[in-house]
Each structure stands twice: as structure tokens, then as C-alpha cells.
Design an enzyme around this catalytic site. Structure first.
Site, PDB file in Angstrom:
ATOM      1  N   HIS A 149       0.651  -1.139  -0.186  1.00 16.06           N
ATOM      2  CA  HIS A 149      -0.083   0.105   0.168  1.00 16.06           C
ATOM      3  C   HIS A 149       0.693   1.288   0.071  1.00 16.06           C
ATOM      4  O   HIS A 149       0.256   2.416   0.147  1.00 16.06           O
ATOM      5  CB  HIS A 149      -0.811   0.116   1.097  1.00 16.06           C
ATOM      6  CG  HIS A 149      -2.040  -0.886   1.220  1.00 16.06           C
ATOM      7  ND1 HIS A 149      -3.128  -0.815   0.594  1.00 16.06           N
ATOM      8  CD2 HIS A 149      -2.114  -2.142   1.772  1.00 16.06           C
ATOM      9  CE1 HIS A 149      -3.763  -1.742   0.816  1.00 16.06           C
ATOM     10  NE2 HIS A 149      -3.183  -2.767   1.334  1.00 16.06           N
TER      11      HIS A 149
ATOM     12  N   LYS B  94      -8.050  13.722   4.008  1.00 17.31           N
ATOM     13  CA  LYS B  94      -7.318  12.567   3.938  1.00 17.31           C
ATOM     14  C   LYS B  94      -6.293  12.667   5.194  1.00 17.31           C
ATOM     15  O   LYS B  94      -6.267  13.823   5.785  1.00 17.31           O
ATOM     16  CB  LYS B  94      -6.722  12.337   2.847  1.00 17.31           C
ATOM     17  CG  LYS B  94      -5.913  13.898   2.329  1.00 17.31           C
ATOM     18  CD  LYS B  94      -5.068  13.868   1.073  1.00 17.31           C
ATOM     19  CE  LYS B  94      -6.294  13.773   0.016  1.00 17.31           C
ATOM     20  NZ  LYS B  94      -6.513  12.470  -0.842  1.00 17.31           N
ATOM     21  N   ARG B  95      -5.599  11.799   5.780  1.00 14.51           N
ATOM     22  CA  ARG B  95      -4.404  11.955   6.701  1.00 14.51           C
ATOM     23  C   ARG B  95      -3.681  13.150   6.341  1.00 14.51           C
ATOM     24  O   ARG B  95      -3.275  13.211   5.062  1.00 14.51           O
ATOM     25  CB  ARG B  95      -3.505  10.574   6.903  1.00 14.51           C
ATOM     26  CG  ARG B  95      -4.199   9.719   7.520  1.00 14.51           C
ATOM     27  CD  ARG B  95      -4.655  10.099   8.961  1.00 14.51           C
ATOM     28  NE  ARG B  95      -3.705  10.214   9.822  1.00 14.51           N
ATOM     29  CZ  ARG B  95      -3.389   9.169  10.555  1.00 14.51           C
ATOM     30  NH1 ARG B  95      -3.964   8.189  10.843  1.00 14.51           N
ATOM     31  NH2 ARG B  95      -2.002   9.316  11.508  1.00 14.51           N
TER      32      ARG B  95
ATOM     33  N   LYS C  28       0.959  14.362   0.744  1.00 17.19           N
ATOM     34  CA  LYS C  28      -0.386  14.585   0.049  1.00 17.19           C
ATOM     35  C   LYS C  28      -0.330  16.068   0.104  1.00 17.19           C
ATOM     36  O   LYS C  28      -1.589  16.847  -0.663  1.00 17.19           O
ATOM     37  CB  LYS C  28      -1.384  14.107   1.299  1.00 17.19           C
ATOM     38  CG  LYS C  28      -1.261  12.615   1.407  1.00 17.19           C
ATOM     39  CD  LYS C  28      -2.424  12.149   2.498  1.00 17.19           C
ATOM     40  CE  LYS C  28      -2.179  10.509   2.824  1.00 17.19           C
ATOM     41  NZ  LYS C  28      -2.822   9.813   1.833  1.00 17.19           N
TER      42      LYS C  28
ATOM     43  N   THR D 128      -8.317   6.480  -2.022  1.00 18.96           N
ATOM     44  CA  THR D 128      -9.746   5.813  -2.203  1.00 18.96           C
ATOM     45  C   THR D 128     -10.697   7.097  -2.094  1.00 18.96           C
ATOM     46  O   THR D 128     -11.830   6.868  -2.641  1.00 18.96           O
ATOM     47  CB  THR D 128      -9.879   4.733  -1.298  1.00 18.96           C
ATOM     48  OG1 THR D 128      -9.555   5.135   0.184  1.00 18.96           O
ATOM     49  CG2 THR D 128      -9.230   3.832  -1.900  1.00 18.96           C
TER      50      THR D 128
ATOM     51  N   LYS E 145     -14.718   8.063  -3.761  1.00 18.62           N
ATOM     52  CA  LYS E 145     -15.795   8.351  -3.040  1.00 18.62           C
ATOM     53  C   LYS E 145     -16.430   9.810  -3.661  1.00 18.62           C
ATOM     54  O   LYS E 145     -17.740  10.031  -3.807  1.00 18.62           O
ATOM     55  CB  LYS E 145     -15.294   8.610  -1.764  1.00 18.62           C
ATOM     56  CG  LYS E 145     -15.422   7.127  -1.234  1.00 18.62           C
ATOM     57  CD  LYS E 145     -14.795   7.223   0.210  1.00 18.62           C
ATOM     58  CE  LYS E 145     -14.032   6.063   0.648  1.00 18.62           C
ATOM     59  NZ  LYS E 145     -13.216   6.220   1.981  1.00 18.62           N
TER      60      LYS E 145
END
Ligand code: 7GP
Length: 800
Positions: free
Chosen positions: A349, A537-538, A543, A645, A649
């Protein structure tokens, strides 16, 4: 088992009175929730029993999904809807004068995980049961979930315990009869029998009792009910040897105390290793026990059982299964190894180096002496074999062996012990093949394959966005609810102005719901007609929440400087937890909150520019946040986000992706086309070249916008302290911007302008959103599970 509303009401009433010994009206909402949850669980129990019996009588292969994390979210609504009894129950409660919503709000999200990998596991459980595949989850029953996040008056993250089971957990059943004895520490005594065969005895071990709690995983409109088994550590009925008694009790207690609050760096803590072996050992034991109930031996284990490792956290399955096969069932090494490889497969992952697990062998030798011996032997045999395969590249062996300089590389062990390895999006899998696991591909050319992630369309569309569900049902019928291929039926309607209008109406309703939620949670008023642009998100440097907030600062500065420059109303929402030890990430959270405080209170700009940080991001929050967003921020540095993910969504709920060519964004982009998303920034290939001559300081010097934005980080502009955000400034300038934030800044500003331009044409915007929804069927986890079943597990469906 109730069959209609009348029976439901009578049973609910009776159970409440019996359980709490008072009138129904005097019971609390929490007591009503527990009673209802128990009733729903019992309702599913017959199916649960049938699933187990049928699996045995059809002699069906079953999967065990080993994961340290399952981010389930609330179960009540999902279970009621999957069982098809939601209407009976909610109407029945209404007739009893009870608010369903109040009861549902009692349920705490079981926070048994950090982020993507844990939520993926939960989506898989929903899809597997719904598709009649027998897939069992195996995890730890953490008493405290991932921390609850508060933001203090300085804008800083504060972690609070998440005691998610405080009021009880109606979904679980304690199964003491299946408890397992797990051994840590001690020594291995080796002896030889008359045939010269070796025997191993574990002496002076410290014993821990692993007690399983089973939760039903209920499929949608099918009788399949699978099991999520959560293991809880309890003191064993064996006298602790050579160790202080009270110390023993607290050591046992610590094993299941909490989720490791980190999804990106490996803290290298002993306790984490203990957790890993604990649920692996217990899980393997119960697999073997179940198998031997229906089969004479373990010879055919690989035919009847598949074990999926969700990242490397459960990789000790490989040596543990070897141990059981050899030491407990007398298999020779080669046969045992063949069974292990047939059974086990592994999903990667992340490619982030700091998240690749490594353990000092010394830890393993001390904590798990027999496992350490087996790992050394795996390593020795691997070296001998690999050496023969590639004599031209002697170094290959030392680059790929599991044991290097006294350190165990978990991914290397996973690769050797698995028959299949997969990445979680196309681009990620290519990076695994060409980069991270390039050497292994030489040795095992067909080992690595792709399985692009998915999300369950039930929780992430039908249940969380009933307004959109109705629009789809009215437009294309209900076939899409059972078969993700039928999402595409919507393509025929994307040009229909009445469908476009209907979509905009649905979105408006959802934006108003979100605005109310934001107000209740934070007190901030957001404009539901503004463009709602969300990054949830985290919090991690790769990111690049930092890029997002820097662009906001730039817009603010420009509007302050130039009164003739105004943007269309734009609301930026952030939601993110930072690992408790991750200082940089916490600093970014503080920056976002300080920027929000200043901008939201500035009368010059606050009508058009708003920034809100939503504390305590979790599954339940996402269920309101995702349907209410117009724009989905997916702006990681290319090559770093394995899949994502959340992107799926948002797409499924008709938000437009504003993203880099990273993870599953690449697949979203090729499905919807550039007219229906906004892609920006350097590609992986471009960064691979740029990295050799990148100089972040040049961007700072040459781009006045970047200069002005960064200066606010070190001149006390946001909260009066010049040093507050120096760490962020230093990461960008002194440390040369590891994640290429400055390199993508200009492209990101342009992408923001582009998305604002598109948002202004309401009907074309709606058309794009509809195209996104229509193409999102591919990202149903029903599709992902089909692919795992077919390509990795060789799994057949259960027939009722
Ligand atoms: C995440 C990845 O960061 C995300 O891109 C992916 O969508 C998700 O897994 C599911 O595949 N990784 C983790 O959650 C994680 O803990 C470290 O990775 C092992």
C-alpha cells in the site's frame, strides 16, 4: 426474528424492558441503541450460521483477510439497509415515538485504523459478503481506537483517547471456546528423536490468551454473513515465569490498548511487533482448527484457504504457518513451504521508504525465538536459490534477501513467501515493478499484479447520499445498485438539461446539509452556494495540504493588494489527522487554522474566501463531507500516493477531481477525460528528471507569489510569532522541498483558476459531474473483490 413492523415494535419493547428493568420511556438513547443493535445482530445470526454451514458443506475455499486495521464506520444503518429491514425498523420506531437518528447517533465509529488501508479493508468486507464470497477479517480488538482530534484555541491538534466501546459494542460476540494460547519470549530447546529428526520445545515462555470477538459482516440483499474476528489479549491461566506478576498483567493489557497512531512511519516499537505476532498467531491457529474440522490433514490447506496480507503488518503469518506445519503437524520444510506459498498473498500500500517495515532481528530473537529461527532458515534457503538464478548479478541476493545487516525487511519476506503480490492502482503497480521491487521481478517475473482499489457504493453512495440514489433510480432504474456496470447507463442522460438540473438540486441539498454540519461542529458559517472545495485525508507532507493552503494565502494576498481582483465565492474545507509524533504535519494543521482565523474574520474577503478545518475526520464525517463537496482535492506529489480511495468516493458523488497524475487519479482521468477533471503538475517521469537539478530556492527567488506567501511563514503574519512556521519554511527552502510543492505551485494556481471557470457554467459543470458518476462504477469495490477472487484467491461464490 421479527417479520413486520408490528412484531418489531413488540420485540423491541419487550427486549428493552427485560434488559433494563424499567419502562421503555425511561431507557436512554444509548440503551435503545444497544438493544436495537443486538436485535439486528440476532436477526442476522441465522444467516451467519447458514453461511458457516454452507461453506463447510459445499467444501468451499475461504479467504482470511489479515489486517491490523479495519475502519468500519458506524454499522447500524448499513446493517439495516443491507438486511432490507431499514424501513420496518425506522417506521416502527417512529410509531413508538422514538427518533431513529438519535439512536443511530449513539454509535461510535470503531476507529480500528488510521486511514486508507483500514478503510479499504472495511469496503472489502462489505463487497465480499454482498457478492457471496466467504472472506473473513482478522484483526485486533483495540480498546482505544485512533485518537479523537480536537483543535485548541491556538489552532493546534490535541489528541484525546477514543474509547469507542464505552457504551458497549452490540455487534460483537465473545467466543471464549476459540481462545488461543500465544507465547512470547523464552528459549527454544532443540532435541533429536531416534530418526534424527529435530524437535523444538518452547520453554519459559510468557503466555497470553487471545480471546476472539466475532462481528457479523452482513452482505447487501443476500444471505451471506461473514465474520470479522477481533482478538483481545487476556492474562493466561499459566503462572508467569521469572517475571513480576503485576508487570505481566500490564504487559498483557498493553497489547490491545490502542491502534498505532501512525500510517506512514514505522516507529519501531517493540509493542507494535507484539501486536503483530499476537493477532497473526491467533488467526493462524483458528484457520488450522477450522480446516481440520472438515479435512483430514493440512495437505490441501492452500486449496481451501487463502490468506491475504494487508500490507506487511501481518507478514509473520509466513514463519508462523511454517512453525505450525512443521513443529505441530510434522511437515518437512519443503512441503510446509509449498503450502505456505500456495496460501499466502500480499498487498503493498505504499512506496514511502519510511513506511516500509523493518525490524532489528534482535527484537524477533528475543520476543519470538522460534519464529526468528525460521526466518533465518527462510533467508538462508532464499540466498542459496537466488544465487543460482542470477549468477551474473551477485549483488542481487544481498539487495533482496529478508535479512540484511541484522535487520528483517518485512516486504522482502512477504515477496518470498507469497504466490501473488499486488499494488493498488495501475501507476503504483508499475512503480513496484520498475522501482521498489525491480530486483525481485527478475527472479519472479509474474509475481506482481495490479488490483486497483475500490469503495463500496452502498455506504459511499446509496446510504450516505439517498438524494443522489433517488435521482439515479429515477433516471436509469435500479440495476446499478446490484451491478456496478450499470452506472454507465447514466451516460445516455448526461446531456439532458432536466437531469443536469436535477443533479444540481441534489447537490444543493447536500451542500446545505454539509453547511449545517460544519456550523454545528465548528460554529463557522459557510455559504452553500459557494464552490465547496475539499481536501480530506491523513495529513502527510506528500499529500501536500501545504500546496492547497499556500494557494489560499496567495489568493488572499492578491485580493488584499488589488481591490479590483475578486474570486467567485469559494469555500476551502480541510479535514485531516496528523500522527501524534509527526511535528511537520501538526505544524501544517496549525497553519491552516491560523490562516482560517485571519481570513474568515477579514471583512474585505470573507464573503468570497472561506477556510474551515473540520476536526476529527472519520468515516462518519466523510459520509456528510463527500456528498456535499463540489471539488475533490487529490494533489499528492506524483508517484507517492499509492492509490487513494477518497478520490473514488468524491467522484461517485459527483465532485470534480482537481488532481495530479498520481495513484488512481490516473485511472479516473482516463475514464472521464480531461473535459471532466482538472489535472496539473509534474508527472512521475518529469520528477524523476527534475530531482537531479531541482532548486526550490530558485522558485522562491523568481516567483513573486511564492516569495510573498513563504515570507508570511517567517514574519509572524499569522499569529505574531516569527518562528511558529519556520519548520515549514525550512522544509521548502533549506531542505529543498522534498515533495516539489514549489515546482507545482504555478500549475496549481492555474488549475484552481480553471476549475473556478468551469464551475461558473452551471450546466456544463453538472454534465461533468454526471459523467464522473457514470464512470465511477469501475471504482466499486465489488469489481475489486471480483478481481482478487478470480486472479489471486481462485475463490468461488457461495450458493444458497
Ligand atoms: C494507503 C495509501 O496511502 C493510499 O494511497 C491507498 O489508497 C490506501 O492505502 C489503500 O490501498 N496506505 C495506508 O493506509 C498505509 O498505512 C502504510 O500505508 C503501510
Amino acid at each position: 426474528m421479527f417479520r413486520n413492523k408490528r412484531e418489531f415494535k413488540a420485540e423491541f419493547h419487550r427486549r428493552l424492558v427485560e434488559a433494563y428493568g424499567c419502562e421503555m420511556e425511561q431507557t436512554s438513547p444509548a440503551e435503545k441503541y444497544l438493544t436495537l443493535g443486538t436485535m439486528v445482530r440476532d436477526y442476522a445470526s441465522n444467516y451467519w450460521k447458514d453461511t458457516k454451514n454452507e461453506t463447510a458443506s459445499q467444501d468451499l475455499k475461504q479467504v482470511y483477510y489479515f489486517s491490523m486495521e479495519f475502519l468500519l464506520g458506524r454499522m447500524l444503518t448499513s446493517n439495516l439497509k443491507n438486511l432490507g429491514i431499514y424501513d420496518i425498523v425506522t417506521e416502527g420506531l417512529q410509531e413508538l415515538g422514538i427518533s431513529y437518528q438519535e439512536i443511530a447517533d449513539q454509535e461510535n465509529d470503531p476507529g480500528l485504523g488510521n486511514g486508507g488501508l483500514g478503510r479499504l479493508a472495511a469496503c472489502f468486507m462489505d463487497s465480499a459478503a454482498s457478492e457471496n464470497y466467504v472472506v473473513n477479517g482478522n484483526c485486533i480488538r483495540y480498546r482505544a481506537g485512533l485518537f479523537r482530534q480536537f483543535i485548541n484555541k491556538y489552532g493546534e491538534q490535541v489528541e484525546m483517547p477514543d474509547m469507542w466501546m464505552r457504551i458497549g459494542n452490540p455487534w460483537e460476540i465473545r467466543k471464549l471456546k476459540h481462545a488461543v494460547d500465544v507465547k512470547f519470549y523464552g528459549q527454544i530447546e532443540v532435541s533429536y528423536d531416534e530418526n534424527g529428526d529435530m524437535h523444538f520445545r518452547h520453554r519459559h515462555a510468557s503466555h497470553v490468551l487471545a480471546v476472539p470477538y466475532d462481528m457479523p459482516m452482513i452482505g447487501a440483499h443476500t444471505k451471506t454473513v461473514n465474520t470479522l474476528r477481533l482478538w483481545s489479549a487476556e492474562p493466561a491461566d499459566v503462572a508467569p515465569r521469572d517475571r513480576d506478576y503485576r508487570q505481566y498483567l500490564s504487559d498483557v493489557e498493553a497489547i490491545c490498548l490502542n491502534v498505532y497512531p501512525d500510517d506512514s512511519t514505522e516507529e519501531g516499537k517493540y509493542l507494535r511487533l507484539k501486536q503483530e505476532y499476537f493477532f497473526v498467531c491467533a488467526g493462524v491457529h483458528s484457520i488450522v482448527e477450522t480446516h481440520l474440522k472438515n479435512h483430514p490433514s493440512l495437505d490441501n490447506l492452500g486449496e481451501k484457504v487463502a490468506i491475504q496480507l494487508n500490507d506487511t503488518h501481518p507478514v509473520l503469518v509466513i514463519p508462523e504457518l511454517m512453525r505450525v506445519l512443521m513443529d505441530e503437524y510434522g511437515y518437512a520444510w519443503d512441503k510446509a513451504w509449498q503450502i505456505v506459498k500456495e496460501t499466502v498473498s500480499y498487498t503493498n500500500h505504499t512506496v514511502m521508504a519510511e513506511a516500509l517495515e523493518k525490524w532489528p532481528m534482535q527484537y524477533i530473537e528475543n520476543l519470538l525465538p522460534r519464529i526468528a529461527m525460521i526466518i533465518s532458515e527462510i533467508d538462508r534457503r532464499y540466498c542459496a536459490w537466488a544465487w543460482q538464478q542470477c549468477p551474473d548479478d551477485p549483488d542481487l541476493v544481498s539487495r533482496t534477501r529478508p535479512l540484511r545487516d541484522g535487520t528483517l525487511h518485512m516486504a522482502a519476506l512477504a515477496l518470498i513467501g507469497s504466490h501473488a503480490v499486488n499494488g493498488v492502482a495501475g501507476i503504483h503497480t508499475e512503480i513496484l515493478k520498475n522501482d521498489l521491487f525491480r530486483d525481485q521481478v527478475r527472479l519472479y517475473p509474474h509475481l506482481i499484479q495490479n488490483k486497483t482499489n475500490g469503495v463500496t457504493p452502498r455506504r459511499w453512495l446509496m446510504y450516505c447520499n439517498p438524494e443522489l440514489r433517488k435521482l439515479l433510480d429515477d433516471t436509469i432504474g435500479t440495476a446499478w445498485e446490484k451491478d456496478y456496470h450499470h452506472f454507465e447507463d447514466l451516460l445516455k442522460h448526461v446531456d439532458d438539461p432536466s437531469v443536469q438540473e436535477a443533479f444540481l438540486d441534489v447537490k444543493q441539498v447536500r451542500k446545505e446539509k454539509l453547511a449545517a454540519y460544519v456550523r454545528d461542529l465548528t460554529g463557522e458559517i459557510i455559504d452553500p452556494s459557494s464552490m465547496i472545495d475539499t481536501q480530506a485525508k491523513r495529513l502527510h507532507a506528500y499529500k501536500r495540504q501545504l500546496l492547497n493552503i499556500m494557494q489560499v494565502i496567495y489568493l488572499y494576498q492578491r485580493m488584499k493588494r488589488d481591490p479590483s481582483f475578486r474570486i467567485a465565492p469559494h469555500t476551502y474545507l480541510f479535514a485531516a489527522k496528523a500522527a501524534s509524533s509527526y511535528t511537520f504535519a501538526k505544524s501544517v494543521i496549525k497553519l491552516i487554522n491560523c490562516v482560517a482565523a485571519k481570513i474568515n474574520n477579514d471583512p474585505d474577503t470573507r464573503d468570497v474566501l472561506k477556510v474551515v478545518f473540520l476536526p476529527n475526520y472519520c468515516v462518519t464525517m466523510a459520509e456528510t463531507l463527500v456528498p456535499g463537496s463540489d471539488v475533490s482535492e487529490q494533489i499528492s506529489t506524483a508517484g507517492k500516493e499509492a492509490s487513494g480511495t477518497g478520490n473514488m468516493k468524491f467522484m461517485m458523488n459527483g465532485a470534480i477531481t482537481l488532481g495530479t497524475l498520481d495513484g488512481a487519479n490516473v485511472e479516473i482521468d482516463s475514464l472521464v477525460g480531461r473535459d471532466n477533471d482538472v489535472i496539473f503538475g509534474h508527472t512521475v517521469e518529469e520528477l524523476n528528471t527534475l530531482q537531479y537539478h531541482y532548486n526550490a530556492y530558485d522558485y522562491y527567488q523568481q516567483d513573486g507569489r511564492i516569495h510573498d506567501v513563504l515570507d508570511t511563514l517567517i514574519n509572524g503574519f499569522w499569529n505574531g510569532s516569527a518562528d511558529e512556521f519556520r519548520m515549514i519554511y525550512d522544509e521548502l527552502i533549506t531542505r529543498n522541498d522534498t515533495y516539489f510543492v514549489l515546482a507545482d505551485f504555478d500549475a496549481y494556481v492555474k488549475a484552481q483558476e480553471e476549475i473556478a471557470r468551469r464551475y461558473a457554467s452551471r450546466n456544463t459543470w453538472a454534465r461533468s459531474c454526471l459523467v464522473n458518476i457514470a464512470r465511477s462504477g469501475y471504482f466499486s469495490s465489488d469489481r475489486t473483490i471480483e478481481e482478487y477472487a478470480h486472479d489471486i484467491w481462485d475463490l468461488q461464490k457461495l450458493h444458497f
